[in-house]
Structure formats: structure tokens, C-alpha cells
Design a protein around this motif. Sequence first.
Motif, PDB file in Angstrom:
ATOM      1  N   LYS A 384      33.053  32.987  50.657  1.00 15.37           N
ATOM      2  CA  LYS A 384      34.179  33.294  51.545  1.00 15.37           C
ATOM      3  C   LYS A 384      34.956  32.015  51.887  1.00 15.37           C
ATOM      4  CE  LYS A 384      36.538  35.411  54.887  1.00 15.37           C
ATOM      5  NZ  LYS A 384      37.471  36.517  54.679  1.00 15.37           N
ATOM      6  N   HIS A 385      34.218  30.928  52.107  1.00 14.91           N
ATOM      7  CA  HIS A 385      34.857  29.685  52.509  1.00 14.91           C
ATOM      8  C   HIS A 385      35.226  28.808  51.320  1.00 14.91           C
ATOM      9  CE1 HIS A 385      34.271  30.104  56.888  1.00 14.91           C
ATOM     10  NE2 HIS A 385      33.258  30.863  56.525  1.00 14.91           N
ATOM     11  N   ALA A 386      34.401  28.817  50.290  1.00 16.18           N
ATOM     12  CA  ALA A 386      34.665  27.949  49.142  1.00 16.18           C
ATOM     13  C   ALA A 386      35.763  28.490  48.242  1.00 16.18           C
ATOM     14  CB  ALA A 386      33.385  27.752  48.332  1.00 16.18           C
ATOM     15  N   PHE A 387      35.857  29.827  48.149  1.00 17.42           N
ATOM     16  CA  PHE A 387      36.817  30.437  47.217  1.00 17.42           C
ATOM     17  C   PHE A 387      37.877  31.280  47.914  1.00 17.42           C
ATOM     18  CE2 PHE A 387      32.695  30.248  44.822  1.00 17.42           C
ATOM     19  CZ  PHE A 387      33.034  29.199  44.001  1.00 17.42           C
ATOM     20  N   SER A 388      37.932  31.231  49.250  1.00  7.94           N
ATOM     21  CA  SER A 388      38.943  31.991  50.016  1.00  7.94           C
ATOM     22  C   SER A 388      38.937  33.465  49.661  1.00  7.94           C
ATOM     23  CB  SER A 388      40.348  31.411  49.782  1.00  7.94           C
ATOM     24  OG  SER A 388      40.447  30.134  50.344  1.00  7.94           O
ATOM     25  N   SER A 389      37.742  34.053  49.554  1.00  2.30           N
ATOM     26  CA  SER A 389      37.568  35.483  49.300  1.00  2.30           C
ATOM     27  C   SER A 389      37.983  35.897  47.892  1.00  2.30           C
ATOM     28  CB  SER A 389      38.330  36.330  50.339  1.00  2.30           C
ATOM     29  OG  SER A 389      37.830  36.082  51.632  1.00  2.30           O
ATOM     30  N   VAL A 390      38.430  34.949  47.061  1.00  2.00           N
ATOM     31  CA  VAL A 390      38.729  35.254  45.661  1.00  2.00           C
ATOM     32  C   VAL A 390      37.414  35.310  44.894  1.00  2.00           C
ATOM     33  CG1 VAL A 390      39.901  34.438  43.582  1.00  2.00           C
ATOM     34  CG2 VAL A 390      40.959  34.114  45.819  1.00  2.00           C
ATOM     35  N   GLU A 391      37.260  36.243  43.987  1.00  3.08           N
ATOM     36  CA  GLU A 391      36.022  36.367  43.224  1.00  3.08           C
ATOM     37  C   GLU A 391      35.732  35.053  42.494  1.00  3.08           C
ATOM     38  OE1 GLU A 391      33.708  38.687  42.993  1.00  3.08           O
ATOM     39  OE2 GLU A 391      34.738  39.789  44.594  1.00  3.08           O
ATOM     40  N   PRO A 392      34.499  34.550  42.624  1.00  3.29           N
ATOM     41  CA  PRO A 392      34.147  33.294  41.946  1.00  3.29           C
ATOM     42  C   PRO A 392      34.385  33.316  40.444  1.00  3.29           C
ATOM     43  CG  PRO A 392      32.450  33.922  43.525  1.00  3.29           C
ATOM     44  CD  PRO A 392      33.415  35.077  43.447  1.00  3.29           C
ATOM     45  N   ILE A 393      34.471  34.534  39.866  1.00  5.05           N
ATOM     46  CA  ILE A 393      34.683  34.637  38.419  1.00  5.05           C
ATOM     47  C   ILE A 393      35.994  33.981  37.995  1.00  5.05           C
ATOM     48  CG2 ILE A 393      35.915  36.857  38.447  1.00  5.05           C
ATOM     49  CD1 ILE A 393      34.308  37.638  35.966  1.00  5.05           C
ATOM     50  N   ALA A 394      36.923  33.829  38.973  1.00  4.90           N
ATOM     51  CA  ALA A 394      38.213  33.204  38.671  1.00  4.90           C
ATOM     52  C   ALA A 394      38.102  31.682  38.562  1.00  4.90           C
ATOM     53  CB  ALA A 394      39.238  33.571  39.754  1.00  4.90           C
ATOM     54  N   TYR A 395      36.934  31.146  38.888  1.00  2.00           N
ATOM     55  CA  TYR A 395      36.716  29.704  38.860  1.00  2.00           C
ATOM     56  C   TYR A 395      35.745  29.355  37.727  1.00  2.00           C
ATOM     57  CZ  TYR A 395      38.974  29.526  43.427  1.00  2.00           C
ATOM     58  OH  TYR A 395      39.886  29.613  44.450  1.00  2.00           O
ATOM     59  N   PRO A 396      35.627  28.088  37.390  1.00  2.00           N
ATOM     60  CA  PRO A 396      34.682  27.705  36.332  1.00  2.00           C
ATOM     61  C   PRO A 396      33.274  28.225  36.619  1.00  2.00           C
ATOM     62  CG  PRO A 396      36.090  25.850  36.923  1.00  2.00           C
ATOM     63  CD  PRO A 396      36.392  26.935  37.902  1.00  2.00           C
ATOM     64  N   ASP A 397      32.606  28.769  35.580  1.00  2.00           N
ATOM     65  CA  ASP A 397      31.277  29.360  35.744  1.00  2.00           C
ATOM     66  C   ASP A 397      30.282  28.377  36.352  1.00  2.00           C
ATOM     67  OD1 ASP A 397      32.272  31.657  34.662  1.00  2.00           O
ATOM     68  OD2 ASP A 397      31.498  31.286  32.636  1.00  2.00           O
ATOM     69  N   LEU A 398      30.439  27.108  36.004  1.00  2.00           N
ATOM     70  CA  LEU A 398      29.484  26.099  36.447  1.00  2.00           C
ATOM     71  C   LEU A 398      29.484  25.946  37.960  1.00  2.00           C
ATOM     72  CD1 LEU A 398      27.401  24.034  35.552  1.00  2.00           C
ATOM     73  CD2 LEU A 398      29.249  22.372  35.236  1.00  2.00           C
ATOM     74  N   LEU A 399      30.622  26.236  38.614  1.00  2.00           N
ATOM     75  CA  LEU A 399      30.690  26.095  40.068  1.00  2.00           C
ATOM     76  C   LEU A 399      29.731  27.053  40.760  1.00  2.00           C
ATOM     77  CD1 LEU A 399      34.495  25.591  40.868  1.00  2.00           C
ATOM     78  CD2 LEU A 399      32.720  23.879  40.464  1.00  2.00           C
ATOM     79  N   GLU A 400      29.616  28.288  40.258  1.00  2.00           N
ATOM     80  CA  GLU A 400      28.694  29.233  40.871  1.00  2.00           C
ATOM     81  C   GLU A 400      27.251  28.785  40.686  1.00  2.00           C
ATOM     82  OE1 GLU A 400      27.390  33.956  40.885  1.00  2.00           O
ATOM     83  OE2 GLU A 400      29.293  33.344  39.980  1.00  2.00           O
TER      84      GLU A 400
END
Length: 751
Positions: A384-400
Motif C-alpha cells: 500500500k505504501h511502497a506501490f501506492s495501491s498499484v499492483e506490484p506486478i506493474a513493477y520489476p519482479d525482483l522488487l517483490e
Amino acid sequence: MQRTWFLRSTMKLYDPKWKLINLEDEKCCSRPTMALELVAGAFLSASLELLFSKMDSREVVDFIRGKKIRGKKIEEGLRKLKTMLLTANKVLNDAERKQITDGAVREWLQELKNAIYDAEDLVYEMKNEALRSKLEANQSRRRKMLFKVRNFLPSRFDFKKVEERIKNIISTLQFILEQKHGLRLIEGVETKPFRRISEATLVKESDIYGRDADKEAIMKLLLSDHQVGGDKICVIPIVGMGGIGKTTLAQLVYRDIDNKVMEKLFDVKAWITVSDESDVFTLTKMIYQAVTESEKWSITETFQLQHKLEQFLDGKKILLVLDDIWNVNYQTWCALKIPFDSAANGSKISITTRNENIAAKIGNVPKHELQMISDEDSWRLFSKHAFSSVEPIAYPDLLEVIGRKIIKKCKGLPLAVKSLGGLLHSELDPKAWENVLESDIWELPQHENNILPALWLSYYYLPQHLKRCFAYCSIFPKDYTIEKGKLIRLWMAEDLLQPHRNKPLEEVGNEYVKDLVSRSFFHVSSFGGLTMHDLLNDLAQFISGESCLTLDDNYSWGLMTKKTRHLSLLRYQSYDIKKLRAGCENKVLRTLLVLDAGFISKEQYDISFTQLQSMQYLRVLSMPRNTFRHRNPLSTKAFDSIGSLTLLRYLDFSGSEIKEVPDILCSLHNLQTLILYFCLELTQLPDTIDNLKHLRYLDLSYSAIERIPDTICNLHDLHTLKLNGCKELTVLPSNITMLSNLQHLNIWGQV
């Protein structure tokens, strides 16, 4: 002894079972001290940057060069001083990193910090003298006079002493710098802060995860009408360690309870933050004010106040939340709850506390103990805080992958998860995430319920300018609600705001606040004020060390050292004259902030001011009076003392019984903020008000001011003019449009 007091005053906020509280155990004390002083010098680079800009300013350079031979020596000394500070600056980042495990490096940073403070004081004094001389010259030319204008104090500037002070600072720095080789400090080590790229980082504080079952359990108890034994009122304890979400859960239930039924469930609802308050009168007063929404009264006896509260609650169904209880004993509780016997059946009191013993003594139903949230709920909160409620899938896989490892180290503590989520927001570089995951801070010796490493990390990676602003907030006590505008003006007075292009400093300060809120260092209350979680307040205190101090009736003035630069006072009514004089002997103090004036005798009040003349580096002086108690007029000596504080930028005389602003105050040419709120006897301002060329904020609200002199329109930096409730004022200056930078003109309540 002072260090012991500091640990005792802050460590009491942790779980009573923590071994860390055992101050007699040397090993227990030394390890956390090493860790908690991690950030002792973290904002020194930002301080140096500002110091260098002041050294190189045209005013200072021209002023020094105008003094011929001695001026050359001073200029040479400043050049050498700057070179030495630049050398120190090259190893600061490495020193900040190594002090985690090296006590000698920690001590080195503390000594360097004090030397930088001394250099700042000297340069600011020189810059101020340069400005004063320039103003006097301009006044002389304008009035075609060959002698100095009376409104300005004669110069006490001794260039011979300045030369000696520079030599002493250089000598100290030489000794400090000689140690850096033995400490093996490396030049050029970088610490990259995580920067914000979006203002969309602000989140709703009501968004919580993993607490559905807890919420329903509390709701069920609040909706029940069953009596508990012989008690009319059900007392529900919510227990858990700091940062686990007790207050957040209580707020959520408090707000949503009326939505659970078709009609209003409680006749009266009130929320009280208790903290260290423990006497029956103070607590009853807080409750009475909250339930009646009244602040005016003259009751001074406990039994009378309790009788009034009992009458008000008679037959009413109430919900009272007592948040953050620390030290209310059983006898106090028995006396405190007597007025509630008149309330209707079904009334409820909910308490939050970290102390299980308090819960057992006060509660009459089994305690509700909050547990750590699960890894999955931690991940949802982090996302919620790191990705502003955007699904983490929209970010590099390694971040998750890295993020899930980070939240495991937070051990299910919501405050820690939220803090690191805010830290990593908008940071897309996996290497930066790995730096957080692999930080040495995680490897510090762990004690039961030790949650601070995540908060240290969040602070460690702040931009330098935010580090300094956050550390300054340690001057405010726990559970204190800070008015945002006031905080920004205090930051401004202490030169903590970095000018950015053509933005007004007020706007820069507002951006700083937004950034700190987005990173969860501040919480925005329902009334718009700023609060800090207790653990973050502790962190700010550890960062500032001896440079910031808050005193109340429980602590001695003797705790203040020569290293104390910022001082705030609470419940300032019982200090005797000797203590007051001793406290005013700190000549390097920059902030003196009275947060609760209380009952002060005329003698104490006059001494408070007459002793100020030795505090030549004071930038913030806030000594408001409580207008609902007795008031005493300021003496002429008091004004004379304040008039000598030429570095002063923030002055608050609220509630003072003054009839006019003396001309001598208009010699404070550095003044940016002047607050004369509720000065009921004040009828006029002097025409010399236009000498305050840097004034940005003027509050005359609820005064008896009859006219505003036309000269006020020469204050071209004025940003805010507050005239609320000035019923004697009938007209504004005709040329007020000359105030080209005026953003706020408040005049409501004139009739």
C-alpha cells in the motif's frame, strides 16, 4: 548521570518486559546506546552547506574586508576554517555508517557537531552585525544624519575577540581531524537518499490490515448492553507493544461504531490522550473539556469539577476512549471513575495501554491483546505504501522478492512495515532495496520486542534536509499536536529550510511536511495538526542527543548542558527563582519554547526576560501567557533584554498584558514571526514597525488594536497578516496593496 536520565526518560516507552530498561546492567545499556546513536551526525552535511553559504555571503565578505588589517586576519581564518570543514565533510558518510559499531567514531561525530555549532554561532553573529551596520548606514543617508539612529543598539562587536574565537574553533577542528586517520575514515563514501517523485504517496491512516477480527471483537463489546458485575460501565482494555496499532484500531472503531446501528448508539463520545497525566484533577479536567466541548471555567477543586462532570453525564450513555495510558494506579482510577456512576447503562470506556498490569487493574472485561500481523497482511500494508495501491506486478519482479524479505525482518509490526514501505516508495532500483535488506542495522543485537531498526533505516535514508527538520521535532513532547504552520515558521527561524528557486519558504516548508507525512514520520490528526508516534518521538530524541531538551516539573534545570541548543518547557509554574536563573545561564541557546506557561509570578516572569540578554544566539523565543489565569504586565527591563537579542527571528508574546509595542522591539531586524495573539491591552503599533524588513508573519488577533500604521506597507516580505477578532480596528491602511507578497489576510470576527 545525564546520560542515565536520558535513557530513563525515553526507554520507559517500551514494553516493561524489555531487558533494555534495566539501567543497572551495563551490557544492556551500552549496546542499545551504540545503536540508538547511529544517526548522531547524520545531518551535519546539510548544516555545513548552509554554513558555507553564510560565510561566502556578500554581506559578510564586504563587512570583513572593510576592517582593513584585522579584517584580513579574520578573512584568512575563515578561509582556513572552511577548508578544514570541507575535509571533515568528505568522511561524514563513512563516519555515519561506522558509528553503528564503533563508539569512538560516534564520539568523534559528537565533537565535530559541537564545533560546527560554534562556527555557526560566530558566522551568524558576523552576518547580523553586517546587516545592522548596513541598515544604520541606509538610515543615516536617508535622514541626512551623521550619527547613528537611536532605534539601533550600539555595536558591541569586538573584532579582536572574533579573531580569537576563530583560532579556538580551528584549534578544536585540528584536534578532531587528526583523529580521523586513526579511525580509518574513508573519503567519498556515498549514502543515496530515497527521493520522492510523486505527491501521491499520502495515504489514509484508517487503512489497516490484519485487524478485521480485532475490530469485530471490540465492536461486539461496545454494542453489548450487559453490565459487568456491579459496574454500570464496561471498561475494555486494548493491550499491545508500541507501534502495533492500538490507537489506530481504537480510532477506527470510535469512528465507525455509529454506522453499525440504525440510530445513534451513544449520547456522548469523547477521546482523551492520557500519556503521562496521572492526577485525578488533570484527567477529570481533560474528560470534562472533551465531553462538554468547553475550555472556559474557573473551577480549581477536584470535588467541584467531578460534581460538574457527574451532573453532565447523568442519564447519558457515553463512549470514552482513554488512549495511551502509562501510569494511572488503582487508587487514581477508583477516584477518577466516580462521576461515571451517573451515566446510563451500556456506557463504555475503552483504554489503550502497553502495560498489562494497568489493563488488569482498570479493565473489568478480559483484555484484548493485539498480536503481530501475518506476513501476508504485512505485505499488503507494505505494498500500500511502497506501490501506492498499484499492483506490484506493474513493477520489476525482483522488487517483490526483496520486499517480502524486508517485511519478514519487521516481524509483523505495522509501524515498522509502514515506515519502510514509505521509505521505498517510488524507488525502482532493486539495488537500493537490497541495500536496505542487507544493512548492518538489522544485525544490531536484538532484544525482545526491539522494533527500532526499521525506523532507523527509514531515517538513515532520508534526504539530509529532512533529517534536520525531523530531529528538531524532538523539542516537542510525546502526544503533542503540532500546528503545521507553526512548525514551518520554527524551521524557518532555525534556517532548516533550503531555498528552492523562487518558491516562498512557507511553500518549501509545506513540501517538507508532506514528504515527512508520506514517509510516516508524521500523522495528520482529524483536526489537521501533526502528531508523531511515541517510537518516532524517541528516535528524534536519540538523534538530537543533548542538543534538544524538554523540561517539565519532574526534571531539573541541571540536566541542561552547554551542548543544549533547543529547550522547551512544560508546566512552567513551579520552578523557583534560583532554578530559573540557573537555566538562563546557557548562553548558546537558540530556542526557548514555553509550551504551557501555567501560573508564573510577576517576579519569575520578569526574571525570565531580564536573564535573556545573555542568550545572544537566541532565534526562537516563545513565552505565551495563559490569558484565563492571572496576567502581569511586562516590565521595561524585560523589553530592554529582548531588544538586545538581535538574532531573534521568532517572537511569541501571546496573552501578554502589553499596551503598546516599544520601539526597541523594532530594532530586531532579523525578526520573521511576531505573534501578539490575545494581547487584550494592545491598542497600537509603532510607526517604526517598518524597521522589521524581514517580517513574514504578524498575528494581532483578538487584540485591542485600533489602527495599523501606514508604515506596515513597507514590509514587502510580509506573507501573513492576522487580524481576527480585532473589534476596535475599523480601517486598514489605504496603501495595503503595496504588500506585494501578502498571501493571507485574516480579518473575520471584526463585528
